[in-house]
Design a protein around this motif. Structure first.
Motif, PDB file in Angstrom:
ATOM      1  N   ALA A 273      47.808 -61.938  20.568  1.00  0.00           N
ATOM      2  CA  ALA A 273      47.727 -60.853  19.580  1.00  0.00           C
ATOM      3  C   ALA A 273      46.513 -59.967  19.835  1.00  0.00           C
ATOM      4  O   ALA A 273      46.547 -58.755  19.646  1.00  0.00           O
ATOM      5  CB  ALA A 273      47.677 -61.452  18.167  1.00  0.00           C
ATOM      6  N   THR A 274      45.423 -60.603  20.246  1.00  0.00           N
ATOM      7  CA  THR A 274      44.195 -59.820  20.530  1.00  0.00           C
ATOM      8  C   THR A 274      44.382 -58.920  21.710  1.00  0.00           C
ATOM      9  O   THR A 274      43.930 -57.766  21.729  1.00  0.00           O
ATOM     10  CB  THR A 274      43.014 -60.779  20.746  1.00  0.00           C
ATOM     11  N   LEU A 275      45.029 -59.412  22.725  1.00  0.00           N
ATOM     12  CA  LEU A 275      45.192 -58.641  23.956  1.00  0.00           C
ATOM     13  C   LEU A 275      46.417 -57.758  23.921  1.00  0.00           C
ATOM     14  O   LEU A 275      46.590 -56.908  24.803  1.00  0.00           O
ATOM     15  CB  LEU A 275      45.279 -59.581  25.157  1.00  0.00           C
TER      16      LEU A 275
ATOM     17  N   LEU B 298      46.777 -50.438  18.966  1.00  0.00           N
ATOM     18  CA  LEU B 298      47.294 -49.369  18.121  1.00  0.00           C
ATOM     19  C   LEU B 298      46.719 -49.463  16.716  1.00  0.00           C
ATOM     20  O   LEU B 298      46.491 -48.431  16.053  1.00  0.00           O
ATOM     21  CB  LEU B 298      48.828 -49.447  18.074  1.00  0.00           C
ATOM     22  N   ALA B 299      46.520 -50.709  16.238  1.00  0.00           N
ATOM     23  CA  ALA B 299      45.974 -50.872  14.894  1.00  0.00           C
ATOM     24  C   ALA B 299      44.553 -50.334  14.804  1.00  0.00           C
ATOM     25  O   ALA B 299      44.092 -49.967  13.718  1.00  0.00           O
ATOM     26  CB  ALA B 299      46.022 -52.335  14.483  1.00  0.00           C
TER      27      ALA B 299
ATOM     28  N   VAL C  27      50.342 -44.481  21.769  1.00  0.00           N
ATOM     29  CA  VAL C  27      51.044 -44.504  23.042  1.00  0.00           C
ATOM     30  C   VAL C  27      51.975 -43.317  23.059  1.00  0.00           C
ATOM     31  O   VAL C  27      52.824 -43.162  22.170  1.00  0.00           O
ATOM     32  CB  VAL C  27      51.836 -45.803  23.222  1.00  0.00           C
ATOM     33  N   VAL C  28      51.778 -42.382  24.057  1.00  0.00           N
ATOM     34  CA  VAL C  28      52.574 -41.169  24.172  1.00  0.00           C
ATOM     35  C   VAL C  28      53.621 -41.391  25.263  1.00  0.00           C
ATOM     36  O   VAL C  28      53.281 -41.775  26.387  1.00  0.00           O
ATOM     37  CB  VAL C  28      51.690 -39.949  24.492  1.00  0.00           C
ATOM     38  N   GLN C  29      54.895 -41.108  24.915  1.00  0.00           N
ATOM     39  CA  GLN C  29      55.992 -41.280  25.841  1.00  0.00           C
ATOM     40  C   GLN C  29      56.770 -39.970  25.944  1.00  0.00           C
ATOM     41  O   GLN C  29      56.949 -39.257  24.959  1.00  0.00           O
ATOM     42  CB  GLN C  29      56.936 -42.409  25.373  1.00  0.00           C
TER      43      GLN C  29
ATOM     44  N   ASP D 278      51.590 -48.087  12.824  1.00  0.00           N
ATOM     45  CA  ASP D 278      52.595 -48.410  11.809  1.00  0.00           C
ATOM     46  C   ASP D 278      53.894 -47.700  12.051  1.00  0.00           C
ATOM     47  O   ASP D 278      54.735 -47.583  11.153  1.00  0.00           O
ATOM     48  CB  ASP D 278      52.060 -48.022  10.434  1.00  0.00           C
ATOM     49  N   GLY D 279      54.157 -47.128  13.265  1.00  0.00           N
ATOM     50  CA  GLY D 279      55.435 -46.503  13.518  1.00  0.00           C
ATOM     51  C   GLY D 279      55.358 -45.545  14.671  1.00  0.00           C
ATOM     52  O   GLY D 279      54.443 -45.606  15.503  1.00  0.00           O
TER      53      GLY D 279
END
Length: 415
Positions: A358-360, A366-367, A372-374, A403-404
């Motif tokens: 979870a850490t990595l 993101l939190a 992340v741009v796609q 969150d989305g």
């Protein structure tokens, strides 16, 4: 059709010979035989005082054949040994056929009595001959039946041998049955009649064993039982034969060819007929011994069974299971404890790995405010962009945050 020598004509149904011609021819044939030596046993002597001719009947000891003999009465009187009926002799003479009465006789000029030494020598020669042929072989001996249905007995009429055999046999086994043939047991007529009796008893299916019995006697009296024809007839019998001549020092040849030799007629009865009293006693002894053996076997087996029952595994069959139950429970608890410890250890490991993951992971990034741009590709999967050069104005974008995600379009770009 034959040609009659000396008759001068062919012999046929149309030309038969008269009786005188046949008689003369027979006389001529016999006359050409010449002088001969003949051995036999004298069965009849007719020497009347004052006559010039003595008449004798010479018989073959083995078969029922005889020959008429004539001689001078002086020849009988001058013989080295007295000649009586039953004497074995060798005579020398010439056969003569008397055409007038159609009879044949032997005219003898010399008579020699066969002595004991010569008789014994002949018996020894015959003994060697029969032995060489294997007739004394023990392998040819047939076993005597244990309890004969009927016993064939060949012996003299009203003789002591007959009384001994019957009395001893009936005393030993009262139900015994006999087929008795009374014959002469010495003399010139003994062998033919013994042969006939032996043949008749051997052919009787009810006769299981045959006894030839005589109460001993001199060498001359026992000569019929050393006759070759009788010995061969005994060997040829299919029924076991017991020889009970009762003459121990000089046993006749029938003792050697018989299936069993008995010293006396009494001994023959003992060998042929079992003793009922002795057999009943034997049966009683066997029953006692078998009962004792059976009881001993039962006691021995009882001890074995008692020993097996005293063993712990049979005395308390569940003891072994009870002793193992505690060990099984302990092993079960130990196994459960070890399994729980392993599961707990592995669960902790999984939690640690989950926390590290979870850490990595991108979700944690993101939190913290990153995105992340796609680039959206028509009819394809969105692709992550790494440079502004990949996003000219108007490019459709997908921006993923903690969150989305949102969709956007490039309005312009800055370096």
């Amino acid at each position: 059709m034959t040609t009659g020598q000396g008759a001068g004509r062919t012999n046929s149904a149309e030309n038969p010979w008269p009786v005188r011609t046949v008689a003369q021819k027979v006389a001529g044939w016999i006359d050409r035989l010449g002088t001969i030596w003949v051995e036999g046993q004298i069965t009849q002597i007719n020497a009347r005082p004052g006559t010039r001719t003595a008449f004798l009947t010479l018989r073959d000891a083995s078969v029922d054949m005889s020959l008429q003999v004539t001689c001078s009465p002086q020849l009988l009187h001058s013989a080295p040994m007295p000649l009586t009926e039953g004497s074995r002799v060798v005579v020398f003479g010439k056969l003569t056929f008397w055409p007038g009465r159609g009879s044949l006789s032997l005219r003898v000029t010399e008579i020699r009595a066969v002595g004991i030494g010569e008789l014994l020598a002949r018996i020894e020669r015959l003994r060697a001959l029969l032995a060489a042929e294997g007739l004394f072989d023990p392998r040819l001996k047939r076993p005597l039946p244990f309890l004969p249905q009927r016993i064939g007995l060949i012996t003299g009429r009203a003789s002591a041998a007959e009384r001994d055999v019957m009395s001893v046999a009936q005393r030993r086994w009262p139900a015994v049955r006999f087929a008795i043939r009374n014959t002469p047991v010495q003399g010139p007529t003994a062998v033919p009649q013994i042969l006939d009796a032996l043949e008749a008893l051997d052919a009787d299916p009810d006769v299981d064993v045959i006894i030839i019995a005589r109460g001993g006697g001199s060498v001359e009296d026992l000569l019929p039982f050393s006759d070759e024809a009788l010995c061969r007839a005994i060997v040829a019998c299919t029924t076991p034969v017991v020889s009970a001549i009762g003459h121990e020092p000089d046993s006749p040849l029938s003792d050697h060819v018989a299936d069993h030799r008995a010293a006396t007629p009494t001994d023959a009865a003992k060998h042929v007929v079992p003793d009922a009293v002795a057999e009943l006693q034997l049966v009683g002894d066997l029953r006692t011994r078998s009962a004792a053996a059976l009881r001993n076997w039962v006691r021995r087996e009882e001890h074995v069974v008692a020993g097996l029952r005293d063993r712990p595994v049979l005395a308390d069959p569940l003891r072994g299971i009870d002793a193992r139950a505690e060990e099984i429970d302990r092993l079960r608890h130990t196994a459960r404890r070890d399994i729980v410890r392993i599961v707990d250890r592995e669960a902790t490991t999984v939690e640690h790995l989950r926390a590290r993951l979870a850490t990595l992971g991108p979700a944690a990034t993101l939190a913290r405010g990153y995105a992340v741009v796609q680039r959206v590709i028509p009819d394809g999967e969105p692709e992550v962009v790494w440079s502004v050069d990949e996003m000219p104005p108007g490019t459709q974008l997908r921006v993923r945050v903690g969150d989305g995600a949102i969709r956007a379009a490039v309005m312009g770009r800055e370096k």
